[in-house]
Design an enzyme around this catalytic site. Structure first.
Site, PDB file in Angstrom:
ATOM      1  N   THR A 172       0.852  -1.194   0.000  1.00 58.74           N
ATOM      2  CA  THR A 172       0.000   0.000   0.000  1.00 58.74           C
ATOM      3  C   THR A 172       0.884   1.238   0.000  1.00 58.74           C
ATOM      4  OG1 THR A 172      -1.727  -1.206   1.178  1.00 58.74           O
ATOM      5  CG2 THR A 172      -1.859   1.199   1.245  1.00 58.74           C
ATOM      6  N   SER A 179       4.773  -7.368  -1.456  1.00 59.74           N
ATOM      7  CA  SER A 179       4.419  -7.408  -0.039  1.00 59.74           C
ATOM      8  C   SER A 179       4.733  -8.805   0.496  1.00 59.74           C
ATOM      9  CB  SER A 179       2.926  -7.106   0.084  1.00 59.74           C
ATOM     10  OG  SER A 179       2.561  -7.099   1.425  1.00 59.74           O
ATOM     11  N   GLN A 189       0.359  -9.925  -6.101  1.00 58.20           N
ATOM     12  CA  GLN A 189      -0.149 -11.300  -6.160  1.00 58.20           C
ATOM     13  C   GLN A 189       0.709 -12.212  -7.026  1.00 58.20           C
ATOM     14  OE1 GLN A 189      -2.581 -12.632  -4.345  1.00 58.20           O
ATOM     15  NE2 GLN A 189      -3.381 -10.756  -3.434  1.00 58.20           N
ATOM     16  N   THR A 223      14.217   3.981  10.963  1.00 57.72           N
ATOM     17  CA  THR A 223      15.063   2.814  11.257  1.00 57.72           C
ATOM     18  C   THR A 223      14.482   1.578  10.578  1.00 57.72           C
ATOM     19  OG1 THR A 223      15.647   3.813  13.355  1.00 57.72           O
ATOM     20  CG2 THR A 223      16.084   1.447  13.134  1.00 57.72           C
ATOM     21  N   HIS A 249       3.937 -10.578   3.061  1.00 57.48           N
ATOM     22  CA  HIS A 249       2.958 -11.498   3.667  1.00 57.48           C
ATOM     23  C   HIS A 249       2.154 -12.273   2.638  1.00 57.48           C
ATOM     24  CE1 HIS A 249      -0.971  -9.160   3.477  1.00 57.48           C
ATOM     25  NE2 HIS A 249      -0.145  -8.145   3.310  1.00 57.48           N
ATOM     26  N   CYS A 291     -19.783  -8.079   1.264  1.00 55.71           N
ATOM     27  CA  CYS A 291     -18.865  -8.034   2.404  1.00 55.71           C
ATOM     28  C   CYS A 291     -19.338  -9.034   3.453  1.00 55.71           C
ATOM     29  CB  CYS A 291     -18.749  -6.637   2.964  1.00 55.71           C
ATOM     30  SG  CYS A 291     -20.249  -6.048   3.703  1.00 55.71           S
TER      31      CYS A 291
END
Ligand code: PLP
Length: 375
Positions: free
Chosen positions: A72, A199, A179, A237, A201, A327
């Site tokens: 993001t 990303s 992805q 950092t 994760h 949702c």
């Protein structure tokens, strides 16, 4: 109760080797990488070796990899920079991008008056490259931002073709490769993409860490100020354990790519066979021949009353998948991706995104199909 995780496009389980590496660093290598003493030098070395390992896999240069908190941030940074620093006056994107791109692009419109053009999406979920070509025929400094693999349908965009078209028209090309990174080989010597993002994760690494690839020679400015880390482009950092964990996860993903992708592909084919045998009216959203091996998005022939409860009922049984058409709370809210592809009547029906990893088994799929049968 055995829990079944089939939502690997949302996030993935961290590999044990990654946890071991991160734990070792957290326990032993706690030096600040900016310190000049030996503790700091160890951490600095870890960061630079991680950067080199990631770059080598992508056939990029180490200096082209900048660590960020995730995709993001990297998407926002690149899109903003294109407008504020590369004098881009127009962004061509698509309505099926992740919100990390769509909302960042919208923000450029409100903040700077940047023009936005949306390239057409075909009913099979693919990007209309002829329309892209037509849009690019207008002479205006442009950033093309198109994702590699769609996170809801798994549909793959030919980023080599997009890069070629963009270059031919003098446009910058950014791709959200969240992805696909770690799941498809990407050779940045061959594909002239200017910017891409990843990303950790999503490829069995830790959360809160990712990177941007910024092609050498492209000038980019920081959005934060206050330190010289990451050549001053991303001060603060560095998260050493996360960076090392990401690099380890990245290396392992590619080291095991062949066997793991074969296993996952077999699972996906099995799931399609079982689901279509059980629900003959089932449809696959997105061109099945052009989707990545780890995601399927299926439209199931359930009644409207059952639709809102599907995820809830699966969750009670310990099965995690996600929903493309509403949702989780049950209030109908069509997926912005499927809304671009499906007819209104089909949008009302439940679509499930099932996304696999090498940790999944045939039994997981049997459990899912059995559970769906009882809904
Ligand atoms: N882009 C895509 C295609 C994604 O699937 C995701 C994650 O859901 C993101 C961006 C956001 O990534 P991150 O969680 O690193 O901010």
């Amino acid at each position: 109760m055995k829990k079944i995780y089939l939502d690997n496009a949302a996030t993935t389980q961290v590999r044990p080797e990654v946890i071991a590496e991160m734990s070792r660093i957290l326990a032993d290598d706690f030096g600040n990488p900016s310190s000049s003493h030996s503790f700091g030098r160890v951490s600095r070395n870890t960061i630079e070796l991680s950067r080199k390992a990631i770059a080598a896999q992508l056939h990029a240069q180490a200096g082209e990899i900048i660590f960020t908190s995730g995709a993001t941030e990297a998407n926002n940074w690149i899109i903003r920079n294109a407008v504020t620093h590369l004098s881009v006056g127009r962004i061509i994107t698509s309505k099926i991008e992740h919100h990390a791109v769509l909302h960042a692009v919208e923000r450029m419109e409100t903040e700077f008056g940047t023009a936005i053009d949306f390239v057409k999406i075909l009913p099979d979920g693919s990007v209309d490259l002829n329309h892209l070509e037509a849009l690019l025929s207008q002479e205006i400094s442009t950033l093309v931002s198109l994702m590699h693999v769609n996170n809801e349908t798994g549909v793959i965009t030919d980023i080599a073709a997009v890069a070629e078209i963009s270059k031919r028209h003098g446009a910058f090309f950014h791709s959200d490769t969240v992805q696909s990174i770690g799941k498809i080989e990407i050779d940045l010597q061959q594909i002239p993409v200017d910017f891409l993002v990843a990303s950790a994760h999503k490829f069995h690494g830790p959360k809160g860490i990712g990177f941007a690839f910024i092609r050498k020679g492209l000038s980019i400015n920081p959005v934060f100020f206050g330190g010289e880390q990451e050549k001053g482009l991303r001060p603060g950092t560095e998260s050493v354990h996360n960076i090392a964990g990401m690099a380890r996860a990245f290396e392992l993903s590619y080291a095991h790519l062949k066997e793991e992708s074969n296993h996952i592909n077999d699972l996906k084919q099995y799931a399609v066979r079982r689901l279509s045998a059980q629900f003959p009216q089932m449809k696959i959203n997105g061109n099945p021949d052009a989707t990545l091996y780890n995601i399927i998005n299926v439209l199931l022939p359930f009644s409207p009353e059952k639709t809102s409860m599907i995820l809830f009922n699966l969750d009670i049984k310990g099965i995690a998948v996600s929903r493309g058409s509403a949702c989780q709370s049950g209030s109908p809210k069509p997926s912005h991706v499927l809304a671009e592809m499906l007819e209104a009547a089909d949008l009302e029906k439940p679509s499930l995104r099932i996304s696999f990893s090498h940790y999944n088994t045939i039994e997981d799929i049997d459990e899912l199909v059995n559970a769906l049968q009882l809904i």
